[in-house]
Structures are given as C-alpha cells and as structure tokens.
Design an enzyme around this catalytic site. Structure first.
Site, PDB file in Angstrom:
ATOM      1  CB  ALA A  71       5.661   2.541   5.474  1.00 29.62           C
TER       2      ALA A  71
ATOM      3  CB  CYS B 212       4.289   4.984  -4.648  1.00 31.93           C
ATOM      4  SG  CYS B 212       3.026   5.271  -3.384  1.00 31.93           S
TER       5      CYS B 212
ATOM      6  CG  ASP C  99       3.859   0.065   2.045  1.00 35.24           C
ATOM      7  OD1 ASP C  99       3.497   0.974   2.786  1.00 35.24           O
ATOM      8  OD2 ASP C  99       4.058   0.216   0.827  1.00 35.24           O
TER       9      ASP C  99
ATOM     10  CG  ASN D 113       6.533  -0.099  -2.608  1.00 35.77           C
ATOM     11  OD1 ASN D 113       6.362   0.542  -1.561  1.00 35.77           O
ATOM     12  ND2 ASN D 113       6.843   0.496  -3.744  1.00 35.77           N
TER      13      ASN D 113
END
Ligand code: RUB
Length: 309
Positions: free
Chosen positions: A19, A127, A194, A204
């Site tokens: 993001a 991530c 996010d 997310n």
C-alpha cells in the site's frame, strides 16, 4: 508510454506492490504528468488531471491510502480560480508535504511498534509490508528470529525475508502452510494492512485472517501496523470494501479442464482477533481507533460527496 499508463500497468502487475509504495509511486506519477502537461488552459488542465487521477484511483480496488492521498491533492486545487502554473505548483508541493508527513508517520509507527516488542522475541510475518519491515528493523536488538510466510501466489514474503536478513535479523522463509507449525514458537504475528474499516476490521494480504485465527489458538499476539490514511471512510456509510480479485494465471499458468480458480488478493480479519493496531497516533484497540478516526474526520455530507473522484 506515458507515465500514468506505465504506472497503472506497474500497479496492476504488482511491479509496484504494498500500500505505501502504491501510494508513493502513484503520487509521483500524478506530479510528473501534471508538470509535463501541454495544456495552458485551466479547464483542459483540470480535465486532464482528473482523468489521470481517476486512472490511478481505480488501479487497485483495495487501497484506501492511495485514494485518500489523491483526494487530498485534488481538494487543494478544487473550488479555486487558479492558473495552470499555480495548479502545477500546488500539486507538486502538496505531494512533497504529504510524503514528508507520511515519512514522519512511518517513523512514529515503527517506534511505537518496536517499543512493545519484548526482548528475545520470535515473530511471524506475512507478505511484504514496508511498515512492518521498518518496525522489525527498529526492534532488531530485541528480535531472536523472524519467520516469513512466502505469500503465494506472488511470493512477496521473499522480499521481506531478504530485507530483514540484509538488516542483520535471523530469518527463516516458510511455505504458507507451515504457519501453524512455527506459530507455536512465536510471541507475535505482525502484519501490515491495506485497509482499516469502520468496525475495526483489517484488510490485508490473503492468508492474514487464517493466521490471525490461529493466533488465538496459540496465544500469539497479532499486531497490525498501519497508517491511519488506510482508513476507508466509505465503510462508515455501510459500503462494503471490495476485495481485489486477481488473474487466475497467478495461481496456475495453464488451466486444468473443469477446474475453477479463484484468486482473491486480500482477506478481512475480524477486529476481535487483533491485539492492537500500531499507528502514528500510538497503539490502540481496533474499535477504539475506528471510533477516534470517525470523530476526527468529521465525516459529514460534504465528506461523503468527497469519497468519489
Ligand atoms: C501487499 C500487502 C501489504 C500491505 C501493507 O499486498 O498486503 O501487507 O499493502 O504494506 P500487494 P505497507 O503485494 O498485493 O500490494 O505496510 O508497505 O503499506
């Protein structure tokens, strides 16, 4: 290829990911395109700006921070009589100021996050979140070990593993299915976000929710590190937040006859599973932070109109 088209392609292909990077690179493109604009006439310049802003605004559906930042730039040139040169200057300086501001926010978030990590901690992450990476690097001396989920199908966990290792942190990369195996040894699960929603839920990377559910089972604390600009204001008006669905080819290059593939990029984690949200204002329970943001944002009718570009 023009800068907006190239940036949109890079956003959609995940060449630009996370993001924070999505916002940074989009604003950069918006400034460059404005400075390079050939229009000398106010109306045409505004039309072109809006067209470019809309393309970026819609490039990744689950990215409120991107949309918040574009709205702020747009707001600064709206409802005023300005020359093209004045608008170019305002767009450029708004973005400079905004980025400076967000840099300070990241510093604060990582400081608050690092402060709460106990010495000799083992942490799981998923991530690639630039915010989580900054936090863990700041807490380096207190971290014994970090496990990184590889994060299928695009393997952003490899970026995290490499950045943390370069910073001198002991890192182990795991397949996503090994999360429950290592979680028993972990003191914390750190994820980015996010989107942050009105009920305190967090969106997310896909897989975050199932790890968060496991955290309850293993008494591992799930902390989410996020900038408050990831707050999705439309969620206060009952709007459901879209989950980006990505191309099935990311999962399987060649289709298997008769087999359907779904590839959601993100999932939603219930606020009750989250130990705390670490943001630039401090560390809060998800519900408390959502309530505070509602009051601060003074979401009235005008703001509601402001939600679309
Ligand atoms: C990236 C992702 C990240 C958040 C937070 O997804 O889910 O955890 O965006 O990142 P994708 P940051 O790879 O699909 O963009 O903390 O850097 O803002």
């Amino acid at each position: 290829m023009d800068i907006i088209k190239k940036t949109v392609l890079d956003l959609k292909s995940l060449k630009i990911q996370g993001a924070t990077n999505v916002r940074k690179k989009s604003l950069e493109a918006l400034v460059k395109a404005s400075l390079l604009s050939k229009f000398n006439n106010e109306k045409e310049f505004r039309q072109e700006f809006l067209k470019n802003a809309k393309k970026l605004f819609n490039a990744r559906p689950t990215e409120p921070e991107l949309r918040t930042s574009i709205r702020i730039v747009k707001k600064n040139i709206s409802d005023k009589k300005l020359t093209v040169n004045e608008m170019k200057k305002i767009i450029e300086s708004t973005v400079q100021e905004y980025e400076k501001n967000r840099g300070v926010a990241i510093e604060k978030m990582s400081k608050y996050g690092a402060e709460l990590i106990k010495p000799n901690s083992t942490i799981l992450t998923i991530c690639h979140s630039s915010t989580v990476v900054s936090t863990l690097i700041k807490a380096k001396k207190k971290i014994a070990h970090v496990y990184c989920c590889e994060t299928r199908p695009r393997f952003q966990g490899r970026i995290t593993a490499s950045e943390l290792s370069k910073a001198g942190i002991k890192v182990t990369l795991i397949v996503d299915n090994a999360a429950s195996t290592v979680l028993k040894k972990c003191d914390y699960f750190f994820s980015g976000a996010d989107a942050f929603l009105a009920d305190g839920d967090v969106i997310n990377k896909i897989g975050t929710n199932q790890i968060s559910i496991l955290c309850k089972k293993y008494s591992t604390k799930h902390y989410v590190v996020l900038s408050t600009h990831k707050f999705e204001p439309s969620s206060f008006f009952g709007k459901d937040s879209p989950i980006e669905q990505r191309n099935s080819k990311e999962v399987l290059e060649k289709n298997i006859k008769g087999v359907e593939i779904i590839n959601p990029a993100f999932d939603r984690t219930d606020s009750s599973l989250i130990e705390g949200i670490i943001c630039e204002k401090g560390v809060f329970s998800p519900q408390l932070l959502a309530g505070n943001l509602y009051t601060e944002l003074k979401l009235d009718k005008y703001e509601k109109n402001f939600l679309t570009l």
